[in-house]
Design a protein around this motif. Sequence first.
Motif, PDB file in Angstrom:
ATOM      1  N   ASN A  54       0.814  -1.209   0.000  1.00 30.38           N
ATOM      2  CA  ASN A  54       0.000   0.000   0.000  1.00 30.38           C
ATOM      3  C   ASN A  54       0.850   1.262   0.000  1.00 30.38           C
ATOM      4  O   ASN A  54       0.358   2.343   0.328  1.00 30.38           O
ATOM      5  N   ILE A  55       2.140   1.154  -0.350  1.00 29.38           N
ATOM      6  CA  ILE A  55       3.009   2.324  -0.369  1.00 29.38           C
ATOM      7  C   ILE A  55       2.627   3.227  -1.547  1.00 29.38           C
ATOM      8  O   ILE A  55       2.598   2.791  -2.699  1.00 29.38           O
ATOM      9  N   TYR A  56       2.318   4.468  -1.222  1.00 28.01           N
ATOM     10  CA  TYR A  56       1.835   5.444  -2.204  1.00 28.01           C
ATOM     11  C   TYR A  56       0.680   4.874  -3.015  1.00 28.01           C
ATOM     12  O   TYR A  56       0.552   5.120  -4.221  1.00 28.01           O
ATOM     13  N   LYS A  57      -0.161   4.127  -2.374  1.00 28.46           N
ATOM     14  CA  LYS A  57      -1.295   3.513  -3.074  1.00 28.46           C
ATOM     15  C   LYS A  57      -2.479   4.467  -3.090  1.00 28.46           C
ATOM     16  O   LYS A  57      -2.914   4.960  -2.040  1.00 28.46           O
ATOM     17  N   ARG A  58      -2.983   4.709  -4.278  1.00 31.48           N
ATOM     18  CA  ARG A  58      -4.198   5.521  -4.403  1.00 31.48           C
ATOM     19  C   ARG A  58      -5.424   4.687  -4.038  1.00 31.48           C
ATOM     20  O   ARG A  58      -5.473   3.480  -4.287  1.00 31.48           O
ATOM     21  N   LEU A  59      -6.414   5.344  -3.505  1.00 30.71           N
ATOM     22  CA  LEU A  59      -7.684   4.698  -3.236  1.00 30.71           C
ATOM     23  C   LEU A  59      -8.455   4.487  -4.535  1.00 30.71           C
ATOM     24  O   LEU A  59      -8.224   5.179  -5.519  1.00 30.71           O
ATOM     25  N   ASP A  60      -9.360   3.549  -4.501  1.00 30.29           N
ATOM     26  CA  ASP A  60     -10.309   3.342  -5.590  1.00 30.29           C
ATOM     27  C   ASP A  60     -11.647   3.870  -5.097  1.00 30.29           C
ATOM     28  O   ASP A  60     -12.214   3.349  -4.126  1.00 30.29           O
ATOM     29  N   ARG A  61     -12.140   4.903  -5.738  1.00 29.34           N
ATOM     30  CA  ARG A  61     -13.354   5.562  -5.241  1.00 29.34           C
ATOM     31  C   ARG A  61     -14.579   4.646  -5.264  1.00 29.34           C
ATOM     32  O   ARG A  61     -15.583   4.921  -4.598  1.00 29.34           O
ATOM     33  N   ASN A  62     -14.529   3.560  -6.052  1.00 25.08           N
ATOM     34  CA  ASN A  62     -15.679   2.670  -6.187  1.00 25.08           C
ATOM     35  C   ASN A  62     -15.608   1.445  -5.278  1.00 25.08           C
ATOM     36  O   ASN A  62     -16.410   0.532  -5.407  1.00 25.08           O
ATOM     37  N   LYS A  63     -14.625   1.428  -4.370  1.00 24.44           N
ATOM     38  CA  LYS A  63     -14.465   0.326  -3.435  1.00 24.44           C
ATOM     39  C   LYS A  63     -14.236   0.866  -2.026  1.00 24.44           C
ATOM     40  O   LYS A  63     -13.873   2.026  -1.866  1.00 24.44           O
ATOM     41  N   PRO A  64     -14.405   0.019  -1.005  1.00 24.77           N
ATOM     42  CA  PRO A  64     -13.956   0.435   0.326  1.00 24.77           C
ATOM     43  C   PRO A  64     -12.446   0.660   0.301  1.00 24.77           C
ATOM     44  O   PRO A  64     -11.727   0.078  -0.516  1.00 24.77           O
ATOM     45  N   SER A  65     -11.961   1.492   1.180  1.00 27.54           N
ATOM     46  CA  SER A  65     -10.521   1.755   1.229  1.00 27.54           C
ATOM     47  C   SER A  65      -9.777   0.563   1.809  1.00 27.54           C
ATOM     48  O   SER A  65     -10.374  -0.340   2.400  1.00 27.54           O
ATOM     49  N   TYR A  66      -8.471   0.566   1.641  1.00 29.72           N
ATOM     50  CA  TYR A  66      -7.658  -0.376   2.394  1.00 29.72           C
ATOM     51  C   TYR A  66      -7.563   0.122   3.834  1.00 29.72           C
ATOM     52  O   TYR A  66      -8.076   1.200   4.170  1.00 29.72           O
ATOM     53  N   THR A  67      -6.923  -0.645   4.706  1.00 32.09           N
ATOM     54  CA  THR A  67      -6.970  -0.373   6.143  1.00 32.09           C
ATOM     55  C   THR A  67      -6.271   0.924   6.516  1.00 32.09           C
ATOM     56  O   THR A  67      -5.114   1.150   6.152  1.00 32.09           O
ATOM     57  N   VAL A  68      -6.966   1.766   7.257  1.00 29.25           N
ATOM     58  CA  VAL A  68      -6.381   2.988   7.809  1.00 29.25           C
ATOM     59  C   VAL A  68      -5.421   2.595   8.924  1.00 29.25           C
ATOM     60  O   VAL A  68      -5.795   1.851   9.840  1.00 29.25           O
ATOM     61  N   THR A  69      -4.188   3.079   8.861  1.00 29.04           N
ATOM     62  CA  THR A  69      -3.213   2.782   9.904  1.00 29.04           C
ATOM     63  C   THR A  69      -2.720   4.082  10.534  1.00 29.04           C
ATOM     64  O   THR A  69      -2.884   5.168   9.970  1.00 29.04           O
ATOM     65  N   GLY A  70      -2.080   3.950  11.685  1.00 24.87           N
ATOM     66  CA  GLY A  70      -1.594   5.130  12.393  1.00 24.87           C
ATOM     67  C   GLY A  70      -0.092   5.208  12.464  1.00 24.87           C
ATOM     68  O   GLY A  70       0.452   6.095  13.118  1.00 24.87           O
ATOM     69  N   SER A  71       0.608   4.295  11.819  1.00 27.73           N
ATOM     70  CA  SER A  71       2.064   4.285  11.884  1.00 27.73           C
ATOM     71  C   SER A  71       2.645   4.153  10.486  1.00 27.73           C
ATOM     72  O   SER A  71       1.921   3.892   9.521  1.00 27.73           O
ATOM     73  N   GLY A  72       3.947   4.333  10.378  1.00 31.34           N
ATOM     74  CA  GLY A  72       4.601   4.236   9.082  1.00 31.34           C
ATOM     75  C   GLY A  72       5.020   5.595   8.564  1.00 31.34           C
ATOM     76  O   GLY A  72       4.416   6.620   8.895  1.00 31.34           O
ATOM     77  N   GLY A  73       6.047   5.609   7.755  1.00 28.91           N
ATOM     78  CA  GLY A  73       6.565   6.858   7.233  1.00 28.91           C
ATOM     79  C   GLY A  73       5.907   7.254   5.935  1.00 28.91           C
ATOM     80  O   GLY A  73       4.775   6.892   5.638  1.00 28.91           O
TER      81      GLY A  73
END
Length: 380
Positions: A266-285
């Motif tokens: 999911n590094i620099y991964k764009r969302l797909d507006r027609n699907k649920p998002s991937y998991t929201v996280t609170g860590s990582g650079g």
Amino acid sequence: MIFRTAELFAGPGGGAYAAKTAHFLDKNGEKWGFKHVWANEYDSDTVDTYKLNIIGDENANTVFCEDVRKFDLTNHEVLSDIDTLIFGFPCNDYSLVGKQKGLDGNFGPLYSYGVKALKEFQPKFFVAENVGGLSSANEGEAFIQILKEFQQTGYVLTPHFYKFEEYGVPQARHRIIIVGIRNDLAKEGIEFRVPAPTTPNPSQYKTTGEALTTPPIAEDALNHEFTNHNERTLNMLSFIPEGGNAWVEDIPKEFRLNVKGAKLSNIYKRLDRNKPSYTVTGSGGGGTHMYHWSENRALTNRERARIQTFPDDYHFCGGKESVRKQIGMAIPPDGFRHILIAILKTFAREDYEWIEPTKKLQMSALLKESGNEIVSVVKI
């Protein structure tokens, strides 16, 4: 019937907000719901967020900012009796994204403070939450050990693997949630059933586009600061299509990341507006902040909060990175509320649609043993 509720590892109040807004009237007109009694969380910004949105100034002394390892659970002059305990024990050492140290990590053993609270207060029921990776940590032994200790405090357990996109959350967020009913109440016929998904089919899932645009987020919304990206990042993002990440072939070599592998990440991964998002996280650079499907930028914290189903007037306290961490660690209120209402209806002996719990997790709950040696290890 209003259940007096306490929380450990309270986070910014995702579980508390779900509890605050989970209620119904039974067939006799009696109101069922939850009432905050006390909570503990170690991070000061997170505690401020919890106080501001959940209880207000009048009950500020009921939320404690302490390391759970130093929190005195035996101090009944300060900690009132409770009917319910909610605790999302830290997932750092169980996450599939990390090294998955499980019980051998710094955070893995912290579930034991939930065990101590159950022994001390013996609430009518509890709800414990963690990541799906919990079932496979330490070759599956960690999960069985945790279930065993929960059972030994005097509870009948129903562990289940919840996919929150099936409960109206615009996000593929998968969590193991364990509901425990105290043995004496279980013997009286109080049996928790896993609530049936409200949006079981992918065609019914709430999408990222819907979450972030219906209604539009006001420009002056809380926690809605935009990120100032450098020129190189902006150039790289301009070549990434909707749903793609930093490894798409169209990115010129001069803008590619100097990292091997991870092409499905999911590094620099764009969302797909027609699907649920991937998991929201609170860590990582850099590269892990979630990226808009068409605009060349990371999401704002308010947009991440929308995906986590917090209302726009939910004010997260602290700096931008602190807020990002809080949002990522929270449980989505809209998904968790369905579980809490199912528990209320269980005690009210009201009918609701339910499904069988995850079979493999339920098999783990049987805790097959030979003496003190666990001989059954089950993973999902």
